[in-house]
Design an enzyme around this catalytic site. Structure first.
Site, short mmCIF file in Angstrom:
data_model
loop_
_atom_site.label_atom_id
_atom_site.label_comp_id
_atom_site.label_asym_id
_atom_site.label_seq_id
_atom_site.Cartn_x
_atom_site.Cartn_y
_atom_site.Cartn_z
CE1 TYR A 1 54.18 42.28 34.46
CE2 TYR A 1 51.90 42.63 33.85
CZ TYR A 1 52.84 42.03 34.65
OH TYR A 1 52.42 41.16 35.63
CG ASP B 1 56.28 42.59 51.45
OD1 ASP B 1 55.77 43.72 51.33
OD2 ASP B 1 57.41 42.42 51.93
CG ASP C 1 48.90 40.62 36.04
OD1 ASP C 1 47.76 40.11 36.03
OD2 ASP C 1 49.81 40.27 35.27
CG ASP D 1 44.93 36.51 38.66
OD1 ASP D 1 44.28 37.38 38.04
OD2 ASP D 1 45.41 35.50 38.13
CE LYS E 1 59.53 44.63 49.10
NZ LYS E 1 59.13 44.02 50.37
#
Ligand code: NAD
Length: 357
Positions: free
Chosen positions: A142, A224, A248, A252, A192
């Site tokens: 970001y 994943d 992020d 959620d 990852k």
């Protein structure tokens, strides 16, 4: 004691949910003899409309001078077509960066009273879910280099760079281990590392920090797999530490297994006691202005502010207990209604919580 709180109501449901959190804090102030001074500041889409920028200098200055910041939410369809740098959400990224709020704590707790609102099967939920996602907040993709270029062969290309330094990983990992020490002593670091170089560094630095916390168990998990495990067996998690973007998304996902995104608070912390506290959800334009939004995430964010920035633990607990009582009494905003319960508006939910303090 006196506390100066910068309040950014923002857009959409922001002003509605912030009003309820302010009333709850005023009630706590009266009961426990503290003076909370609230200063409402402009940021987000409403700031773009009024002064032409999403984060006016005055807002940034006053936030820096305050003891803490309470934020509703920013953004909405009205500003969706603006270029990236001018969008309302840029205000949040800048505030986090300018105030060096690098650690985002997102507790995902399934209140026993909300088991019916959880979309997972009862046998998966068991006795409840209690996860704390620790998300890195001022680095990663970001904030990395981004842009567009064109190539004769491929045409237009867009890129966003994910990069992490050792010091950025160390400081967020330390926070995760400290928090785990006060909980179930288990950290799952999500990355990852099978593909990304930044994740390989992440993993090795987290392992190095783990050596300083021998009583805490560390697991690594690929993003994943983690997003699948969160649905398959959420009880296996205690503290999850991860990068900005993975955090992020995972938080959620964690939010919906707690019943509603309207339940999840967050704290963004740095090296001082100044923190920024906000619900994890957005400005919910679909229900804005309808007195339907769930104010609990914002009210619980205010409780986190009392605990982490002001060290007012019993006052924070009083808010959390009041929320539990209200849920036990059967009051539900529309996002939580799944069985025969007492449907209430944003304001009524705030009033019920105040009654129970
Ligand atoms: P959102 O979180 O605003 O809404 C997603 C869904 O959840 C909607 O159906 C909404 O009604 C519901 N919801 C959210 N909060 C709720 C609450 N308190 N009570 C009941 N229901 C609630 O996400 P979105 O729709 O993707 O984004 C809307 C706007 O918010 C966009 O402009 C986005 O950029 C912005 N946004 C802001 C923040 C922030 O300010 N921190 C975070 C995420 C998104």
């Amino acid at each position: 004691m006196n506390f100066q709180i910068a309040v950014i109501p923002g857009d959409g449901i922001g002003p509605e949910i912030i009003n309820e959190a302010i009333k709850v804090l005023e009630t706590i102030g009266k009961k426990y003899h503290h003076h909370f001074h609230f200063q409402k500041l402009l940021a987000g889409g409403c700031a773009i409309d009024k002064v032409g920028t999403c984060l006016p200098d005055e807002t940034l200055d006053l936030c820096k001078k305050s003891d803490s910041i309470l934020l509703g939410a920013v953004g909405g369809p009205k500003w969706d077509t603006l270029p990236g740098e001018q969008r309302p959400e840029k205000a949040l990224l800048r505030l986090r960066k300018e105030l060096n709020l690098f650690a985002n704590l997102r507790p995902a707790l399934l209140f026993p009273q909300l088991k019916d609102a959880c979309p997972l099967k009862k046998e998966i939920v068991g006795n409840g879910i209690d996860i704390c996602v620790v998300r890195e907040l001022t680095g990663g993709i970001y904030f990395g280099e981004k842009g567009r270029k064109s190539s004769d062969i491929m045409g237009e290309i867009a890129y966003d760079v994910e990069s992490y330094s050792v010091s950025e990983i160390k400081r967020i990992a330390k926070i995760a281990f400290e928090i785990a020490g006060k909980r179930k002593k288990k950290v799952t670091s999500v990355d990852k590392a099978n593909v990304l170089e930044s994740s390989k560094l992440w993993r090795s630095v987290v392992e190095e920090i783990a050596n300083d916390y021998p009583d805490i168990t560390l697991h690594h998990m690929y993003i994943d797999n983690a997003s699948m495990q969160l649905i398959r067996d959420p009880k296996q998690f205690d503290v999850i530490v991860t990068s900005n973007m993975f955090g992020d998304i995972l938080s959620d996902e964690a939010s919906i297994i707690t019943g509603s995104i309207g339940m999840l608070p967050s704290a963004s912390l740095g090296n001082s006691t100044l923190g920024m506290y906000e619900p994890i959800h957005g400005s919910a334009p679909d229900i804005a202005g309808k007195n339907k939004a769930n104010p609990i995430a914002t009210i619980l964010s205010a409780a986190m502010m009392l605990r982490y920035s002001f060290n007012l633990n019993k006052e924070a607990q009083a808010i959390e207990d009041a929320v539990t009582k209200v849920l036990k009494q059967g009051y539900r905003t529309p996002d939580l209604i799944h069985t025969e319960m007492q449907l209430v508006s944003t304001k009524e939910m705030g009033e019920q919580i105040i009654k129970n303090i």
